[in-house]
Design a protein around this motif. Structure first.
Motif, PDB file in Angstrom:
ATOM      1  N   ASP A 221     -35.375   1.927  30.270  1.00 12.58           N
ATOM      2  CA  ASP A 221     -34.338   2.850  30.730  1.00 12.58           C
ATOM      3  C   ASP A 221     -34.702   4.195  30.093  1.00 12.58           C
ATOM      4  O   ASP A 221     -34.459   4.418  28.909  1.00 12.58           O
ATOM      5  CB  ASP A 221     -32.974   2.349  30.253  1.00 12.58           C
TER       6      ASP A 221
ATOM      7  N   GLN B 118     -32.509   9.099  29.345  1.00 12.26           N
ATOM      8  CA  GLN B 118     -32.370  10.215  28.394  1.00 12.26           C
ATOM      9  C   GLN B 118     -33.701  10.897  28.091  1.00 12.26           C
ATOM     10  O   GLN B 118     -33.724  11.967  27.475  1.00 12.26           O
ATOM     11  CB  GLN B 118     -31.753   9.720  27.075  1.00 12.26           C
TER      12      GLN B 118
ATOM     13  N   SER C 114     -32.486   9.278  36.014  1.00 10.43           N
ATOM     14  CA  SER C 114     -31.279   9.775  36.679  1.00 10.43           C
ATOM     15  C   SER C 114     -31.292  11.292  36.692  1.00 10.43           C
ATOM     16  O   SER C 114     -31.481  11.927  35.651  1.00 10.43           O
ATOM     17  CB  SER C 114     -30.046   9.262  35.933  1.00 10.43           C
TER      18      SER C 114
ATOM     19  N   LYS D 267     -29.209  13.983  34.326  1.00 13.09           N
ATOM     20  CA  LYS D 267     -29.483  14.125  32.900  1.00 13.09           C
ATOM     21  C   LYS D 267     -30.579  15.160  32.634  1.00 13.09           C
ATOM     22  O   LYS D 267     -30.913  15.422  31.492  1.00 13.09           O
ATOM     23  CB  LYS D 267     -29.881  12.773  32.287  1.00 13.09           C
TER      24      LYS D 267
HETATM   25  C1  LIG Z   1     -26.498   8.206  31.796  1.00 16.84           C
HETATM   26  C2  LIG Z   1     -27.277   7.008  31.472  1.00 16.84           C
HETATM   27  C3  LIG Z   1     -27.372   5.932  32.364  1.00 16.84           C
HETATM   28  C4  LIG Z   1     -26.590   5.889  33.667  1.00 16.84           C
HETATM   29  O1  LIG Z   1     -27.066   6.820  34.587  1.00 16.84           O
HETATM   30  P1  LIG Z   1     -26.134   7.212  35.840  1.00 16.84           P
HETATM   31  O2  LIG Z   1     -27.019   8.035  36.705  1.00 16.84           O
HETATM   32  O3  LIG Z   1     -24.992   8.004  35.276  1.00 16.84           O
HETATM   33  O4  LIG Z   1     -25.716   5.942  36.494  1.00 16.84           O
HETATM   34  C5  LIG Z   1     -28.165   4.862  32.031  1.00 16.84           C
HETATM   35  N1  LIG Z   1     -28.847   4.841  30.864  1.00 16.84           N
HETATM   36  C6  LIG Z   1     -28.784   5.850  29.977  1.00 16.84           C
HETATM   37  C7  LIG Z   1     -29.587   5.778  28.736  1.00 16.84           C
HETATM   38  C8  LIG Z   1     -28.000   6.971  30.249  1.00 16.84           C
HETATM   39  O5  LIG Z   1     -27.933   7.966  29.358  1.00 16.84           O
END
Ligand SMILES: *Cc1c(COP(=O)(O)O)cnc(C)c1O
Length: 394
Positions: free
Chosen positions: A176, A179, A199, A202
């Motif tokens: 993931d 960030q 995403s 961010k």
């Molecule tokens: C914000 C975030 C998500 C979720 O992303 P969305 O686009 O808001 O669904 C997942 N993992 C991390 C580490 C995030 O900071």
């Protein structure tokens, strides 16, 4: 009153380049799947955006699948890998205690379906090691999912090393990187990662759009079933303006990673130094191997939510823990995982900076947090007790 926005880990404001790209895409109304000229126009825009995202990450455009955001990408990668592994007689997934809820709650639902989920603990400064992963893998393991950088405490994990362990042990590796993308250098042509979530909102793009990178040769079943969009792997008419906004924001932020980090790190350090002068405060997460803009601190004897509301009244938009847990009274699972007791985890403050923040703002934040913490402690029976205990120890 000037508003000081220091909650960029929750979301960022859109870059001008992203807004422009979206405005252009809004006038293109064709469906990219349609065969006529209006459809082709949209399809070409979609292809350009896919090429641009792939270029920003060092991968092939065929490896990029657009989604509705980080949560969908995480859900898809993990449930997809889990379902694919059953065919190979494997049923074990390894992850960490500090993942985002999009990962942890997906793992909960897989555990309820009979999968074995192993959650690795993190060190008191918020890191996992490749060795921990190596020791946890068995011949039943099919997937390892470790976040690139933590959204609450900003710690950056040794993703390349963990990826190498996964390669050697023959297990899939998902990260993931929500960030990290746009903030840290990521080159998928050399990084041993099989799946990566990102995403747009961010890194200066719009909300509700993201992508999952799936390395060529890795095959996972669909999460969203329907039409043949995204080469048949993710159904639904594409969010073309969102995708174009994301591509523009990504190439802009990737091009300025070094410049932004060189600007942010001194600001971050100034803020940490200033806040740690407050009595009985502590920094959450290691000071190095940390996102350039992340500051996470705890103040004993202070309620995080009250602190936030007071700061908001003074023009400062910050967060306690993650946006998803504020509103609930449970302390953050991340702060508990680094070993903070409940009462201290409740007094946490996360400030996530962007290149728009200035040194003057940082100094204002330090003054305001210092005054507000003192004010809240003045009325706090918990703080009174802490001070008494301190005196008794002497
Ligand atoms: C914000 C975030 C998500 C979720 O992303 P969305 O686009 O808001 O669904 C997942 N993992 C991390 C580490 C995030 O900071």
């Amino acid at each position: 009153m000037e508003r000081i926005y220091v909650d960029n880990a929750a979301t960022t404001h859109m870059s001008e380049a992203a807004v422009k790209a979206m405005e252009k895409a809004y006038s293109v109304y064709g469906n990219p799947s349609s065969l006529h000229s209006a459809g082709r126009e949209a399809f070409f825009m979609l292809t350009d955006a896919r090429k641009s995202v792939a270029e920003s990450l060092g991968c092939d455009q065929k490896e990029i699948f657009f989604t509705s955001g980080g949560s969908e990408s995480d859900n898809w990668a993990i449930t997809g890998a889990a379902r694919a592994m059953l065919k190979k007689g494997k049923n074990e997934i390894i992850s960490t205690a500090i993942e985002h809820h999009a990962v942890l709650h997906t793992l909960d639902s897989l555990a309820a379906q009979g999968f074995t989920v192993k959650i690795l603990p993190v060190s008191p400064s918020g890191y996992v090691t490749a060795e921990q992963v190596d020791n946890a893998v068995t011949d039943k393991t099919a997937l390892v999912s470790v976040m690139f950088a933590n959204n609450e405490i900003g710690t950056v994990q040794p993703i390349a090393e963990i990826g190498e362990v996964c390669r050697r042990r023959g297990v899939l590796f998902h990260t993931d990187a929500v960030q990290a993308v746009g903030h840290l250098h990521i080159d998928l042509s050399s990084l041993p990662v099989d799946m990566l979530s990102l995403s747009a909102h961010k890194f200066g793009g719009p909300k509700g759009v993201g992508a999952l990178y799936v390395r060529r040769g890795v095959s996972i079943p669909n999460l969203i079933c329907g039409g043949a969009q995204e080469s048949g792997h993710r159904a639904g008419t594409e969010n073309l303006p969102g995708i174009c906004g994301m591509a523009a924001a990504l190439s802009e932020s990737v091009a300025s990673i070094d410049r932004t980090a060189a600007y942010l790190i001194p600001l971050r350090e100034r803020l940490i130094d200033g806040l740690l002068k407050i009595r009985r405060s502590r920094l959450n997460g290691g000071r190095t191997e940390r996102l350039p803009g992340n500051v996470s601190v705890c103040f004993e004897g202070v309620e995080g939510e009250s602190l936030l509301l007071w700061l908001d009244a003074k023009g400062i938009c910050a967060s306690s823990g993650s946006a998803c847990t504020s509103g609930s009274l449970d302390p953050s699972h991340v702060l508990l995982a680094i070993g903070l007791p409940h009462e201290i985890a409740h007094g946490s403050l996360r400030l996530s900076l962007s290149a728009e923040n200035t040194e003057e703002q940082i100094d204002y934040i330090i003054r305001t947090v210092t005054d507000t913490v003192a004010y809240l402690r003045d009325m706090s029976p918990v703080w009174e007790k802490i001070v008494k205990d301190e005196e008794n120890e002497k």
